[in-house]
Design a protein around this motif. Sequence first.
Motif, PDB file in Angstrom:
ATOM      1  N   SER A 295     100.096  23.107   1.776  1.00 16.50           N
ATOM      2  CA  SER A 295     100.711  24.427   1.785  1.00 16.50           C
ATOM      3  C   SER A 295     102.229  24.278   1.821  1.00 16.50           C
ATOM      4  O   SER A 295     102.762  23.337   2.418  1.00 16.50           O
ATOM      5  CB  SER A 295     100.217  25.239   2.972  1.00 16.50           C
TER       6      SER A 295
ATOM      7  N   VAL B  23     104.206  26.536   3.153  1.00 12.28           N
ATOM      8  CA  VAL B  23     104.534  26.977   4.519  1.00 12.28           C
ATOM      9  C   VAL B  23     103.219  27.291   5.245  1.00 12.28           C
ATOM     10  O   VAL B  23     102.196  27.485   4.605  1.00 12.28           O
ATOM     11  CB  VAL B  23     105.407  28.266   4.529  1.00 12.28           C
ATOM     12  N   GLU B  24     103.300  27.358   6.573  1.00 11.25           N
ATOM     13  CA  GLU B  24     102.142  27.762   7.401  1.00 11.25           C
ATOM     14  C   GLU B  24     100.851  27.023   7.054  1.00 11.25           C
ATOM     15  O   GLU B  24      99.921  27.656   6.524  1.00 11.25           O
ATOM     16  CB  GLU B  24     101.900  29.277   7.289  1.00 11.25           C
ATOM     17  N   PRO B  25     100.684  25.781   7.332  1.00 11.68           N
ATOM     18  CA  PRO B  25     101.677  24.838   7.900  1.00 11.68           C
ATOM     19  C   PRO B  25     102.695  24.362   6.860  1.00 11.68           C
ATOM     20  O   PRO B  25     102.386  24.358   5.664  1.00 11.68           O
ATOM     21  CB  PRO B  25     100.796  23.666   8.352  1.00 11.68           C
ATOM     22  N   ASP B  26     103.871  23.984   7.373  1.00 10.83           N
ATOM     23  CA  ASP B  26     104.967  23.599   6.483  1.00 10.83           C
ATOM     24  C   ASP B  26     104.630  22.362   5.653  1.00 10.83           C
ATOM     25  O   ASP B  26     103.916  21.470   6.106  1.00 10.83           O
ATOM     26  CB  ASP B  26     106.233  23.307   7.304  1.00 10.83           C
TER      27      ASP B  26
ATOM     28  N   SER C 112     104.792  18.868   4.088  1.00 11.88           N
ATOM     29  CA  SER C 112     105.208  17.606   4.692  1.00 11.88           C
ATOM     30  C   SER C 112     104.876  16.450   3.750  1.00 11.88           C
ATOM     31  O   SER C 112     103.710  16.231   3.418  1.00 11.88           O
ATOM     32  CB  SER C 112     104.465  17.425   6.023  1.00 11.88           C
TER      33      SER C 112
ATOM     34  N   LEU D 187     107.587  31.523  -0.159  1.00  6.48           N
ATOM     35  CA  LEU D 187     108.821  30.726  -0.048  1.00  6.48           C
ATOM     36  C   LEU D 187     110.066  31.522  -0.396  1.00  6.48           C
ATOM     37  O   LEU D 187     110.051  32.348  -1.314  1.00  6.48           O
ATOM     38  CB  LEU D 187     108.753  29.544  -1.017  1.00  6.48           C
TER      39      LEU D 187
ATOM     40  N   GLN E   9     113.999  27.356   0.051  1.00  2.00           N
ATOM     41  CA  GLN E   9     112.836  26.547   0.450  1.00  2.00           C
ATOM     42  C   GLN E   9     112.124  26.007  -0.785  1.00  2.00           C
ATOM     43  O   GLN E   9     111.723  24.854  -0.837  1.00  2.00           O
ATOM     44  CB  GLN E   9     111.841  27.412   1.232  1.00  2.00           C
TER      45      GLN E   9
ATOM     46  N   ILE F  91     111.378  22.009  -1.847  1.00  3.37           N
ATOM     47  CA  ILE F  91     110.041  21.447  -2.091  1.00  3.37           C
ATOM     48  C   ILE F  91     109.931  20.943  -3.532  1.00  3.37           C
ATOM     49  O   ILE F  91     109.363  19.888  -3.791  1.00  3.37           O
ATOM     50  CB  ILE F  91     108.947  22.484  -1.764  1.00  3.37           C
TER      51      ILE F  91
END
Length: 294
Positions: A78, A80-83, A85, A113, A117, A121
């Motif tokens: 994802s 975001v939410e969770p970010d 990584s 996003l 952001q 990514i």
Amino acid sequence: MQSGKIIKSISGFYDVQLASGEVVRTRARGNFRKQKIKPIVGDLVEFESAYLLAVKPRQNALVRPPVANLDLAIVVMSAVEPDFSTNLLDRYLVYLAENQIEAVIYLSKTDLLSDSQRAAIEDRLAVYRQIGYTVCQNDGYDRSQLEALASQQTLIVMGQSGAGKSTLLNRLMPQLALETAQISSSLNRGKHTTRTVTLYPFGADGLIADTPGFSSLDLSEIDPITLADDFLEFAQIAVNCRFRGCQHLQEPDCAVKAAVATGEIAQFRYDNYVQISQELSHLRPVYRKSSKPN
Ligand SMILES: Nc1nc2c(ncn2[C@@H]2O[C@H](COP(=O)(O)OP(=O)(O)OP(=O)(O)O)[C@@H](O)[C@H]2O)c(=O)[nH]1
Ligand SMILES: [Zn+2]
């Protein structure tokens, strides 16, 4: 004797799909059961008169859900939410490379996003594209691209909890209508873990598991010595390291570290490699007397 792949397992029966696409319901013979091999979905099997006779050696197998011989995994990350990584993503990629499962990266929740952001990514994902991974995302998403990749392959969707795996599966297989849970409704967590898995037709002669793969990863079985092989862009460059078997850590004249310094290898990939390598070394101390020159 006929052979095929188990696509479904229910209370002692195994549905086996033949190369022709025909599906035959089989069961395991008593003497077969004594071999203590429990056939699982994805197994390549031999059978006669609707009785399973043999399970062929597995290329790989997951435990949750139990499914064997995967060719391809869609790693759902994802935005975001969770970010997002790269560290987590690299752990999935390492796991899949170790198990000879090809990885496709799918980015979800890009609609949430901000522009900045998104740019950050995109920068990261460009690195993965450069390495050779297929990267797709929920907007501008191309089902036919995934179908083409999945041709004659057995695939599964995996990723951490809340990443959007069920949402993607629903998109790929609307007929299944998997429940998607609000990330906050933790009561639903783990709901999929006890379900059996079924393989459904996908793309041209492909099969897709109707259940997401695990959301937590165990890398502890991985040998830190060969970990670098799972970082695909290191492998080509590592032939120029002074030492054969260079782990690109403290060794002198390391071509991988040199490539990190010039930016040819992304710093974050190297950092993730070092972190995972250190974790594995702590789990499994390695004593090496000397390295041989290349
Ligand atoms: N805005 C937005 N929300 C999404 C997207 N994909 C998933 N979600 C939401 O994120 C939440 C989690 O999605 P799921 O598909 O249930 O995630 P999962 O990976 O299957 O999660 P687990 O079942 O916990 O493993 C749900 O509320 C979804 O509606 C997306 O692309 N955009
Ligand atoms: Zn090196």
